[in-house]
Design a protein around this motif. Sequence first.
Motif, PDB file in Angstrom:
ATOM      1  N   ASN A  74       0.845  -1.189   0.000  1.00  0.00           N
ATOM      2  CA  ASN A  74       0.000   0.000   0.000  1.00  0.00           C
ATOM      3  C   ASN A  74       0.882   1.241   0.000  1.00  0.00           C
ATOM      4  O   ASN A  74       1.728   1.410   0.869  1.00  0.00           O
ATOM      5  CB  ASN A  74      -0.926   0.003   1.220  1.00  0.00           C
ATOM      6  CG  ASN A  74      -1.870   1.172   1.197  1.00  0.00           C
ATOM      7  OD1 ASN A  74      -2.306   1.598   0.133  1.00  0.00           O
ATOM      8  ND2 ASN A  74      -2.190   1.698   2.362  1.00  0.00           N
ATOM      9  N   THR A  75       0.688   2.093  -0.984  1.00  0.00           N
ATOM     10  CA  THR A  75       1.393   3.374  -1.004  1.00  0.00           C
ATOM     11  C   THR A  75       0.353   4.482  -0.953  1.00  0.00           C
ATOM     12  O   THR A  75      -0.600   4.479  -1.744  1.00  0.00           O
ATOM     13  CB  THR A  75       2.239   3.532  -2.285  1.00  0.00           C
ATOM     14  OG1 THR A  75       1.397   3.351  -3.417  1.00  0.00           O
ATOM     15  CG2 THR A  75       3.362   2.518  -2.334  1.00  0.00           C
ATOM     16  N   ASP A  76       0.521   5.366  -0.010  1.00  0.00           N
ATOM     17  CA  ASP A  76      -0.418   6.471   0.151  1.00  0.00           C
ATOM     18  C   ASP A  76      -0.266   7.431  -1.026  1.00  0.00           C
ATOM     19  O   ASP A  76       0.842   7.798  -1.404  1.00  0.00           O
ATOM     20  CB  ASP A  76      -0.151   7.194   1.475  1.00  0.00           C
ATOM     21  CG  ASP A  76      -1.204   8.228   1.758  1.00  0.00           C
ATOM     22  OD1 ASP A  76      -0.850   9.414   1.866  1.00  0.00           O
ATOM     23  OD2 ASP A  76      -2.382   7.859   1.865  1.00  0.00           O
ATOM     24  N   LEU A  77      -1.368   7.838  -1.613  1.00  0.00           N
ATOM     25  CA  LEU A  77      -1.326   8.742  -2.758  1.00  0.00           C
ATOM     26  C   LEU A  77      -1.059  10.180  -2.347  1.00  0.00           C
ATOM     27  O   LEU A  77      -0.693  11.006  -3.180  1.00  0.00           O
ATOM     28  CB  LEU A  77      -2.654   8.663  -3.526  1.00  0.00           C
ATOM     29  CG  LEU A  77      -2.969   7.304  -4.132  1.00  0.00           C
ATOM     30  CD1 LEU A  77      -4.362   7.307  -4.733  1.00  0.00           C
ATOM     31  CD2 LEU A  77      -1.935   6.927  -5.165  1.00  0.00           C
ATOM     32  N   GLY A  78      -1.249  10.496  -1.087  1.00  0.00           N
ATOM     33  CA  GLY A  78      -0.982  11.839  -0.590  1.00  0.00           C
ATOM     34  C   GLY A  78      -2.236  12.708  -0.615  1.00  0.00           C
ATOM     35  O   GLY A  78      -3.165  12.479  -1.381  1.00  0.00           O
TER      36      GLY A  78
END
Length: 116
Positions: free
Chosen positions: A78-82
């Motif tokens: 999971n990578t946070d999109l910001g």
Amino acid sequence: MKGSTGTKKGKNSTGHGNRYLARVLGEAAVGAARTGRFLGERYRRIARRRGKKKAIVAVDRSLLVIIWHLLSDPDTRNTDLGSDHYDHRINPERRKRAHIHQLEALGYKVTLEPAA
């Protein structure tokens, strides 16, 4: 509760689904809504338009989709999109036209000059 036509009236809930999971997801969504990350910004954008409760349900679903993807594929990360994801996604020309249209709808005459 049934109305005079025999149709169901009342709550918008279907009565199906795991109420315990919904409660836990709701608490997680409230926690995520207070952050400065993507889900927090998603909550604020939806809450402005639709209200706080519907925004919580929308973030619930987003969390559930994220969890499902993480559990279904062990290689997924999971990578946070910001929080600025939506700002970068909208075309600047389209935003400019929308702002001009809004100002003209308020009765202003708009002329644009490029900044120095």
